[in-house]
Design a protein around this motif. Structure first.
Motif, PDB file in Angstrom:
ATOM      1  N   ASP A  42       0.801  -1.217  -0.010  1.00  0.00           N
ATOM      2  CA  ASP A  42      -0.030   0.025  -0.231  1.00  0.00           C
ATOM      3  C   ASP A  42       1.020   1.320   0.062  1.00  0.00           C
ATOM      4  O   ASP A  42       0.254   2.371   0.126  1.00  0.00           O
ATOM      5  CB  ASP A  42      -0.972  -0.019   1.330  1.00  0.00           C
ATOM      6  CG  ASP A  42      -0.113   0.052   2.577  1.00  0.00           C
ATOM      7  OD1 ASP A  42       0.965  -0.084   2.409  1.00  0.00           O
ATOM      8  OD2 ASP A  42      -0.848   0.288   3.603  1.00  0.00           O
ATOM      9  N   GLY A  43       2.192   1.022  -0.131  1.00  0.00           N
ATOM     10  CA  GLY A  43       2.818   2.496  -0.045  1.00  0.00           C
ATOM     11  C   GLY A  43       4.177   2.330  -1.334  1.00  0.00           C
ATOM     12  O   GLY A  43       4.151   1.368  -2.009  1.00  0.00           O
ATOM     13  N   ILE A  57      -0.676  -6.546  -6.666  1.00  0.00           N
ATOM     14  CA  ILE A  57      -1.938  -5.770  -6.069  1.00  0.00           C
ATOM     15  C   ILE A  57      -1.602  -4.592  -5.047  1.00  0.00           C
ATOM     16  O   ILE A  57      -0.813  -4.878  -4.114  1.00  0.00           O
ATOM     17  CB  ILE A  57      -2.755  -6.806  -5.281  1.00  0.00           C
ATOM     18  CG1 ILE A  57      -3.213  -8.039  -6.100  1.00  0.00           C
ATOM     19  CG2 ILE A  57      -4.046  -6.029  -4.734  1.00  0.00           C
ATOM     20  CD1 ILE A  57      -3.793  -9.248  -5.487  1.00  0.00           C
ATOM     21  N   GLY A  58      -2.124  -3.424  -5.635  1.00  0.00           N
ATOM     22  CA  GLY A  58      -1.838  -2.162  -4.618  1.00  0.00           C
ATOM     23  C   GLY A  58      -3.089  -1.682  -4.097  1.00  0.00           C
ATOM     24  O   GLY A  58      -4.203  -1.768  -4.648  1.00  0.00           O
ATOM     25  N   ILE A  59      -2.943  -1.353  -2.960  1.00  0.00           N
ATOM     26  CA  ILE A  59      -3.937  -0.820  -1.984  1.00  0.00           C
ATOM     27  C   ILE A  59      -3.799   0.741  -1.997  1.00  0.00           C
ATOM     28  O   ILE A  59      -2.835   1.304  -1.679  1.00  0.00           O
ATOM     29  CB  ILE A  59      -3.909  -1.459  -0.706  1.00  0.00           C
ATOM     30  CG1 ILE A  59      -3.991  -2.844  -0.738  1.00  0.00           C
ATOM     31  CG2 ILE A  59      -5.075  -0.898   0.255  1.00  0.00           C
ATOM     32  CD1 ILE A  59      -3.916  -3.824   0.524  1.00  0.00           C
ATOM     33  N   GLU A  63      -0.760   6.301   2.330  1.00  0.00           N
ATOM     34  CA  GLU A  63       0.459   6.705   2.068  1.00  0.00           C
ATOM     35  C   GLU A  63       0.430   7.025   0.462  1.00  0.00           C
ATOM     36  O   GLU A  63       1.468   7.050   0.014  1.00  0.00           O
ATOM     37  CB  GLU A  63       1.528   5.410   2.231  1.00  0.00           C
ATOM     38  CG  GLU A  63       1.615   4.994   3.629  1.00  0.00           C
ATOM     39  CD  GLU A  63       2.579   3.791   3.946  1.00  0.00           C
ATOM     40  OE1 GLU A  63       3.441   3.831   2.854  1.00  0.00           O
ATOM     41  OE2 GLU A  63       2.304   3.140   4.764  1.00  0.00           O
ATOM     42  N   GLY A  64      -0.496   7.210  -0.103  1.00  0.00           N
ATOM     43  CA  GLY A  64      -0.568   7.537  -1.439  1.00  0.00           C
ATOM     44  C   GLY A  64      -0.935   6.474  -2.605  1.00  0.00           C
ATOM     45  O   GLY A  64      -1.515   5.395  -2.139  1.00  0.00           O
TER      46      GLY A  64
END
Length: 309
Positions: A42-43, A57-59, A63-64
């Motif tokens: 996620d960051g 996989i991005g959350i 944090e952007g």
């Protein structure tokens, strides 16, 4: 390193981006080659890890969006991962397998028919179908039903979430394997042979119309095979089947120089083409029915169970 390789899942925290990517590379290198590594972050410091994995996989978080933009898939909450894998991921694999098999079938069957036609004429380089028929066969005549398979699903989303064991079946790779490829090649060879030899036997006196006979049976066979493969009907699937057949009928009317409409409207042509199509498709329908009755796949059992429940 041995502990990391043997672990079913790994949580990497308080590490540099390079270290996270190194862990991902180790899993890819030393685990079973059939296993696919999925990295979730996620960051911005997870970007290297996400890009190193087979699937990233991005959350989207506080944090952007760096991880989200660098990933293959983006989700807003970690809890959405369950639906992404068990519903969308599973459906995507099943649909891709079905679509690939039908594209293989669509190409092999017409190649078999051409080979049989050429062998009858001592392998003279004569094309069975003209250019516009080949283009139409790969596009408007069969495109809509085949690509409508991307809307198919074997079980509803609630059942897929309730029984995560269904996702585990994907690891065996049975939906798209050498076995299924060989099976579809055999089906294509059988159907191509049934159409060509059936046309020669039933239309021996009308051999001049061999193109109209075999091509009509070929289109009907493709449409019926798509209908056989569909597990959950969607409105667009019905529209696709109807639209493709309508396009073929319209092309007969438009290209009257290539089709004998009087012959195509005769009862003799209709019942013989229907017979050829039935010979090519009916055995497969019977085999599918017998399999569903005596050895149903797990998704069929769950659908029946949920209906009774």
């Amino acid at each position: 390193m041995e502990s990391i390789i043997e672990s079913p899942s790994v949580v990497v925290c308080r590490c540099s981006p390079t270290q996270k990517a190194t862990v991902t590379d180790l899993l890819k290198k030393y685990r079973n080659k059939k296993i696919r590594v999925c990295a979730i972050g996620d960051g911005g410091n997870d970007v290297s890890m996400i890009q190193s994995a087979h699937v990233g996989i991005g959350i989207v978080g506080k944090e952007g969006k760096q991880a989200s933009l660098a990933a293959d898939f983006s989700i807003n909450q970690f809890s959405y991962l369950t639906r992404l894998l068990f519903v969308h991921g599973r459906d995507s694999y099943k649909r891709t397998a079905s679509l690939s098999q039908f594209i293989i079938h669509r190409g092999v069957i017409i190649s078999v028919m051409q080979a049989i036609f050429s062998s009858i004429f001592s392998f003279i380089a004569i094309s069975l179908y003209q250019g516009f028929l080949l283009v139409g066969y790969g596009t408007v005549y069969t495109m809509f039903p085949v690509f409508s398979l991307v809307l198919d699903k074997d079980v509803p989303a609630d059942i897929a979430l309730l029984y995560p064991e269904l996702y585990k079946e994907l690891a065996k790779g049975r939906s798209l394997s050498l076995k299924t490829f060989s099976l579809w090649v055999l089906i294509s060879v059988y159907q191509g042979s049934a159409i060509m030899y059936g046309a020669f036997v039933l239309f021996g006196d009308d051999f001049i119309h061999i193109v109209s006979i075999t091509f009509t049976a070929l289109i009907l066979t493709e449409l019926l095979m798509v209908a056989l493969a569909i597990r959950t009907w969607h409105t667009l699937m019905v529209v696709g089947e109807f639209l493709s057949f309508t396009c073929y009928i319209l092309s007969i009317v438009i290209f009257q120089n290539h089709f004998d409409i009087r012959f195509l409207e005769s009862w003799s042509f209709i019942w013989r083409v229907v017979t050829i199509t039935a010979i090519s498709c009916l055995p497969l329908y019977i085999l599918k029915y017998m399999q569903t009755q005596f050895k149903p796949p797990i998704h069929e059992k769950l659908k029946q169970y949920s209906t009774l429940k």
